[in-house]
Design a protein around this motif. Structure first.
Motif, short mmCIF file in Angstrom:
data_model
loop_
_atom_site.label_atom_id
_atom_site.label_comp_id
_atom_site.label_asym_id
_atom_site.label_seq_id
_atom_site.Cartn_x
_atom_site.Cartn_y
_atom_site.Cartn_z
N GLU A 61 0.82 -1.21 0.00
CA GLU A 61 0.00 0.00 0.00
C GLU A 61 0.85 1.26 0.00
O GLU A 61 0.38 2.33 -0.41
N GLN A 62 2.10 1.14 0.46
CA GLN A 62 3.03 2.28 0.46
C GLN A 62 3.79 2.40 -0.86
O GLN A 62 4.66 3.25 -0.99
N GLY A 63 3.48 1.53 -1.82
CA GLY A 63 4.10 1.61 -3.12
C GLY A 63 5.39 0.83 -3.27
O GLY A 63 6.12 1.02 -4.24
N HIS A 64 5.68 -0.09 -2.35
CA HIS A 64 6.89 -0.90 -2.43
C HIS A 64 6.67 -2.12 -3.32
O HIS A 64 5.55 -2.62 -3.46
N THR A 65 7.74 -2.61 -3.91
CA THR A 65 7.75 -3.92 -4.55
C THR A 65 8.19 -4.93 -3.50
O THR A 65 9.30 -4.83 -2.95
N VAL A 66 7.34 -5.90 -3.20
CA VAL A 66 7.56 -6.80 -2.08
C VAL A 66 7.84 -8.21 -2.60
O VAL A 66 7.08 -8.73 -3.42
N GLU A 67 8.92 -8.81 -2.11
CA GLU A 67 9.28 -10.18 -2.49
C GLU A 67 9.52 -11.03 -1.26
O GLU A 67 9.88 -10.51 -0.19
N LEU A 68 9.31 -12.32 -1.43
CA LEU A 68 9.51 -13.30 -0.37
C LEU A 68 10.51 -14.34 -0.85
O LEU A 68 10.44 -14.78 -2.00
N GLU A 69 11.43 -14.75 0.01
CA GLU A 69 12.42 -15.77 -0.36
C GLU A 69 12.53 -16.80 0.76
O GLU A 69 12.58 -16.44 1.95
N HIS A 70 12.53 -18.07 0.35
CA HIS A 70 12.83 -19.14 1.30
C HIS A 70 14.33 -19.39 1.22
O HIS A 70 14.83 -19.95 0.23
N LEU A 71 15.06 -18.95 2.21
CA LEU A 71 16.52 -18.93 2.14
C LEU A 71 17.14 -20.31 1.93
O LEU A 71 18.07 -20.46 1.13
N PRO A 72 16.68 -21.38 2.61
CA PRO A 72 17.34 -22.68 2.42
C PRO A 72 17.20 -23.26 1.01
O PRO A 72 18.08 -24.00 0.57
N THR A 73 16.10 -22.94 0.29
CA THR A 73 15.89 -23.52 -1.04
C THR A 73 16.02 -22.49 -2.16
O THR A 73 15.89 -22.86 -3.34
N ALA A 74 16.23 -21.22 -1.82
CA ALA A 74 16.39 -20.14 -2.81
C ALA A 74 15.13 -19.95 -3.66
O ALA A 74 15.21 -19.44 -4.78
N ARG A 75 13.97 -20.36 -3.17
CA ARG A 75 12.72 -20.12 -3.89
C ARG A 75 12.23 -18.71 -3.58
O ARG A 75 12.38 -18.22 -2.47
N ARG A 76 11.60 -18.07 -4.59
CA ARG A 76 11.18 -16.69 -4.41
C ARG A 76 9.74 -16.49 -4.91
O ARG A 76 9.29 -17.17 -5.82
N TRP A 77 9.06 -15.54 -4.27
CA TRP A 77 7.71 -15.14 -4.64
C TRP A 77 7.64 -13.60 -4.68
O TRP A 77 8.45 -12.93 -4.05
N ARG A 78 6.66 -13.10 -5.38
CA ARG A 78 6.40 -11.66 -5.39
C ARG A 78 4.98 -11.42 -4.93
O ARG A 78 4.05 -12.12 -5.35
N HIS A 79 4.80 -10.43 -4.07
CA HIS A 79 3.48 -10.09 -3.55
C HIS A 79 2.79 -9.21 -4.58
O HIS A 79 3.24 -8.11 -4.89
N VAL A 80 1.69 -9.72 -5.15
CA VAL A 80 1.01 -9.02 -6.23
C VAL A 80 -0.47 -8.90 -5.90
O VAL A 80 -1.02 -9.63 -5.08
N ALA A 81 -1.11 -7.95 -6.58
CA ALA A 81 -2.56 -7.79 -6.42
C ALA A 81 -3.26 -8.93 -7.13
O ALA A 81 -2.90 -9.33 -8.23
#
Length: 331
Positions: free
Chosen positions: A293-313
């Motif tokens: 809501e503050q205009g950031h690009t938000v990502e999530l990473e699972h550090l042990p497996t290097a998997r990544r996600w992006r928080h999207v509408a």
């Protein structure tokens, strides 16, 4: 095909970028002449010369060969004795990667089988039996992310429909299933839990409200994806007793930090991170939504497996979701 036989010496030769061309390379299955493909773009391998007979060693996919090469490299880094595409049973069966590990009573050999496509349970059982007859301690099945593509993007507790062969292995051993991410060069362990759908209300013929029975889902399971090392170990099976030494081989689980997940946000030149324990809990959702809501690009990473996600509408917001309008999308 990754291994050929030298016609003069009879030695097995692994394909590599530095292997010189020779007319003496033969297919170990059909005996036809093969040529080395040095792998400047794809993985190094051997290919049959034209006009040869039909051969079971032909038609292997590039992702399958890459997976075998990666496993062989990582196993050798652990000091294991490794043989690629080892034949047995009179050439009717080829083990993708044969590995010698330390067992309870000395060295034992494990047949590591890479599965990049669907396989019938009967064929899986046949290969397991053939490997046992050939003296292998166990057959370890490793599925690629091509076969279990949604496992790579599954958050804790996600529901995933599993192929029949994966469900069979889960029932047989009650152990996590190994999934190889060739692109990230990681191996993951996918553990499952049953899902029970609660009975739904309905009205009987007399107008009285009743509930249908609870329903156990067969193909869909709740999954949890964890990191593993490329080190192998012998583990007890679900039917192990004093008289029945039911053992198999498995990848060792990797050490997991207390906060294995990382939320990162970017806005202009600002960049912040926060390590969390569980991305599905309420504080993590609130943090991600607040940053969005503050205009950031938000990502999530699972550090042990290097998997990544992006928080999207979410394009089709649904009131059934904990946070309507947003979702974690694998990247």
């Amino acid at each position: 095909m990754l291994v050929a036989v030298h016609a003069r010496s009879g030695e097995r030769v692994e394909a590599s970028k530095h292997l010189p061309a020779s007319p003496d390379y033969r297919c170990p299955v059909c005996g036809w002449t093969v040529i080395v493909k040095p792998g400047r773009v794809v993985v190094s391998h051997f290919a049959h010369r034209p006009a040869g007979p039909r051969c079971g060693a032909q038609g292997e996919s590039i992702p399958h060969m890459r997976a075998k090469v990666l496993l062989a490299q990582r196993f050798r880094e652990h000091g294991y004795d490794v043989a690629l595409e080892e034949p047995h049973s009179g050439g009717r069966r080829r083990v993708d990667v044969a590995v010698t590990i330390r067992g309870r009573n000395g060295p034992v050999r494990v047949a590591v089988e890479v599965q990049d496509s669907a396989i019938a349970v009967g064929e899986l059982q046949r290969r397991n039996h053939a490997d046992k007859q050939a003296g292998f301690f166990a057959t370890l099945w490793v599925f690629t992310t091509n076969r279990l593509s949604r496992a790579r993007g599954s958050l804790p507790g996600a529901e995933l429909r599993l192929p029949e062969e994966v469900r069979y292995l889960d029932r047989r051993w009650r152990l996590p299933v190994a999934v190889l991410d060739v692109q990230r060069e990681r191996v993951m362990l996918v553990s499952t839990a049953p899902i029970i759908r609660e009975g739904q209300p309905y009205y009987n013929e007399y107008g009285d409200e009743e509930y249908s029975p609870d329903r156990w889902l067969v193909a869909t399971r709740q999954v949890h994806v964890a990191a593993a090392t490329f080190e192998l170990e012998a583990v007890r099976g679900r039917y192990a007793t004093a008289r029945n030494p039911d053992y198999t081989a498995a990848f060792k689980a990797a050490a997991v930090p207390d906060r294995p997940w990382r939320i990162s946000s970017r806005r202009d030149t600002a960049h912040t991170t926060a390590d969390i324990a569980d991305p599905t809990d309420e504080p993590a959702w609130q943090l991600a939504q607040q940053l969005m809501e503050q205009g950031h690009t938000v990502e999530l990473e699972h550090l042990p497996t290097a998997r990544r996600w992006r928080h999207v509408a979410r394009t089709n917001a649904d009131d059934d979701f904990d946070e309507p309008g947003y979702q974690w999308k694998p990247v």
